[in-house]
Design a protein around this motif. Structure first.
Motif, mmCIF file in Angstrom:
data_model
loop_
_atom_site.group_PDB
_atom_site.id
_atom_site.type_symbol
_atom_site.label_atom_id
_atom_site.label_comp_id
_atom_site.label_asym_id
_atom_site.label_seq_id
_atom_site.Cartn_x
_atom_site.Cartn_y
_atom_site.Cartn_z
ATOM 1 N N ASN A 118 48.500 13.832 88.839
ATOM 2 C CA ASN A 118 48.353 12.777 89.861
ATOM 3 C C ASN A 118 49.692 12.331 90.433
ATOM 4 O OD1 ASN A 118 45.531 12.623 89.425
ATOM 5 N ND2 ASN A 118 45.913 11.385 87.601
ATOM 6 N N PHE A 119 50.777 12.618 89.699
ATOM 7 C CA PHE A 119 52.125 12.232 90.147
ATOM 8 C C PHE A 119 53.087 13.407 89.933
ATOM 9 C CE2 PHE A 119 50.082 8.214 89.415
ATOM 10 C CZ PHE A 119 50.596 7.384 90.401
ATOM 11 N N VAL A 120 54.039 13.547 90.861
ATOM 12 C CA VAL A 120 55.059 14.603 90.770
ATOM 13 C C VAL A 120 56.410 13.977 91.081
ATOM 14 C CG1 VAL A 120 55.885 16.781 91.770
ATOM 15 C CG2 VAL A 120 53.420 16.399 91.499
ATOM 16 N N GLY A 121 57.429 14.314 90.268
ATOM 17 C CA GLY A 121 58.792 13.831 90.523
ATOM 18 C C GLY A 121 59.763 14.991 90.510
ATOM 19 N N HIS A 122 60.520 15.152 91.593
ATOM 20 C CA HIS A 122 61.503 16.243 91.681
ATOM 21 C C HIS A 122 62.902 15.636 91.750
ATOM 22 C CE1 HIS A 122 63.832 19.588 92.960
ATOM 23 N NE2 HIS A 122 63.951 19.180 94.208
ATOM 24 N N THR A 123 63.783 16.081 90.843
ATOM 25 C CA THR A 123 65.148 15.539 90.790
ATOM 26 C C THR A 123 66.151 16.678 90.601
ATOM 27 O OG1 THR A 123 64.790 15.196 88.424
ATOM 28 C CG2 THR A 123 64.514 13.265 89.856
ATOM 29 N N HIS A 124 67.427 16.333 90.686
ATOM 30 C CA HIS A 124 68.517 17.299 90.468
ATOM 31 C C HIS A 124 69.416 16.765 89.343
ATOM 32 C CE1 HIS A 124 68.269 18.416 95.094
ATOM 33 N NE2 HIS A 124 67.194 18.783 94.426
ATOM 34 N N PRO A 125 68.921 16.675 88.086
ATOM 35 C CA PRO A 125 69.711 16.060 87.010
ATOM 36 C C PRO A 125 70.985 16.870 86.718
ATOM 37 C CG PRO A 125 67.410 16.356 86.351
ATOM 38 C CD PRO A 125 67.609 17.134 87.607
ATOM 39 N N ALA A 187 48.060 22.637 83.135
ATOM 40 C CA ALA A 187 49.222 22.499 84.024
ATOM 41 C C ALA A 187 50.479 22.308 83.173
ATOM 42 C CB ALA A 187 49.030 21.306 84.949
ATOM 43 N N PRO A 188 51.631 22.799 83.646
ATOM 44 C CA PRO A 188 52.884 22.546 82.913
ATOM 45 C C PRO A 188 53.321 21.101 83.080
ATOM 46 C CG PRO A 188 53.357 23.605 85.003
ATOM 47 C CD PRO A 188 51.852 23.532 84.893
ATOM 48 N N ARG A 189 54.272 20.668 82.236
ATOM 49 C CA ARG A 189 54.881 19.339 82.407
ATOM 50 C C ARG A 189 56.181 19.444 83.200
ATOM 51 N NH1 ARG A 189 52.593 15.837 78.849
ATOM 52 N NH2 ARG A 189 53.318 14.378 80.420
ATOM 53 N N ALA A 200 58.856 17.416 87.464
ATOM 54 C CA ALA A 200 58.004 16.952 86.366
ATOM 55 C C ALA A 200 56.640 16.583 86.935
ATOM 56 C CB ALA A 200 58.638 15.748 85.677
ATOM 57 N N LEU A 201 55.574 16.932 86.199
ATOM 58 C CA LEU A 201 54.202 16.666 86.643
ATOM 59 C C LEU A 201 53.505 15.820 85.591
ATOM 60 C CD1 LEU A 201 53.037 20.381 87.155
ATOM 61 C CD2 LEU A 201 54.561 19.100 88.620
ATOM 62 N N GLY A 202 52.558 14.985 86.013
ATOM 63 C CA GLY A 202 51.810 14.233 85.020
ATOM 64 C C GLY A 202 50.629 13.478 85.600
ATOM 65 N N ALA A 207 54.229 9.450 82.465
ATOM 66 C CA ALA A 207 54.335 10.828 81.973
ATOM 67 C C ALA A 207 55.413 11.591 82.732
ATOM 68 C CB ALA A 207 52.981 11.535 82.101
ATOM 69 N N VAL A 208 55.496 11.368 84.049
ATOM 70 C CA VAL A 208 56.513 12.053 84.867
ATOM 71 C C VAL A 208 57.909 11.578 84.467
ATOM 72 C CG1 VAL A 208 57.417 12.303 87.221
ATOM 73 C CG2 VAL A 208 54.957 12.517 86.791
ATOM 74 N N LEU A 209 58.057 10.270 84.289
ATOM 75 C CA LEU A 209 59.364 9.727 83.911
ATOM 76 C C LEU A 209 59.766 10.220 82.512
ATOM 77 C CD1 LEU A 209 61.736 7.879 84.670
ATOM 78 C CD2 LEU A 209 60.498 5.982 83.597
#
Ligand SMILES: [Zn+2]
Length: 257
Positions: A118-125, A187-189, A200-202, A207-209
């Protein structure tokens, strides 16, 4: 009843909070206009960060509500010009007064169709990218170093070889993630993009954080282990046992994962 162009205020508030958490300067996950976030509204629609906006300071007007169908069709096309992709991105907006969605809205649209996402977060850590810009990237995706990495990031991550951002990247993510879903039946995390960043997916923003922060921590530990003589990974047997333990399932539930 709210008009259809007005995103559900609860979902929007959750998306803004997740974006601010991921954009926090002290976390070194994204700076300036880096990264993007999205949330599923219903089977046809999702909200995504607008192009060029900043995660740390994301506002309501920096979020665009999109119809997924047009963008999913783009992913079905073998080849499209940059102009056609641009038209599809602008055409996906539910309300044309809203800003143009991020070019990465294409992979968000597809990932949000996966069961339980339901939520997706894309970052460049910084720490994750240090590994993804080294010969260790694929090993970081396939192996696990400690139990909490398995709890938050699953037994393995998807690894996507380098591709330029845009349609090509969305297609590569779809191909590699589909292979993971076939193999693991879920689905992957975490999805790792070579020389680029992390997705990150969740089911929830928590869960995404959690997956993002734990992948970042795992990357720091990996880098430290390389400096300390080389990482010693958990065995496949240990990974499978930890993933199947009922107390770990309980921890996932308690953490809202
Ligand atoms: Zn990116």
């Amino acid at each position: 009843m709210a008009p259809r162009s007005d995103p559900s205020s609860q979902g929007l508030a959750a998306l803004l909070t997740l974006s601010h958490e991921l954009g926090r300067e002290d976390r070194q996950l994204a700076i300036l206009g880096e990264g993007n976030t999205s949330a599923r509204l219903d089977v046809d629609r999702f909200m995504v960060k607008a192009s060029g906006s900043n995660l740390a300071t994301l506002r309501r007007e920096d979020v665009t509500t999109c119809n997924a169908a047009g963008l999913l069709n783009v992913l079905g096309a073998a080849r499209l010009s940059d102009e056609a992709v641009d038209r599809a991105l602008l055409g996906a907006r539910e309300d044309e007064r809203q800003k143009k969605p991020s070019v990465e809205a294409m992979f968000h649209a597809w990932l949000l169709t996966l069961l339980g996402v339901n939520f997706v977060g894309h970052t460049h850590p910084v720490a994750v990218n240090a590994l993804l810009c080294s010969p260790h990237g694929k090993t970081f995706a396939c192996r696990r170093l400690f139990p909490d990495e398995i709890v938050c990031c699953d037994v393995a991550s998807v690894y996507v070889p380098y591709t330029d951002p845009g349609l090509k990247l969305a297609l590569a993510i779809k191909r590699e993630t589909s292979a993971f879903v076939r193999r693991h039946q879920r689905a992957p995390r975490i999805i790792l993009l070579e020389n680029h960043g992390l997705i990150a997916l969740g089911a929830t923003p928590a869960a995404v954080l959690a997956a993002t922060l734990m992948a970042d921590k795992a990357a720091r530990i990996f880098l430290g282990a390389v400096a300390a003589g080389g990482p010693r990974f958990l065995s496949a047997v240990d990974v499978a046992r930890i993933a199947g333990r009922s107390d770990e399932h309980h921890r996932r539930r308690v953490l809202g994962l």
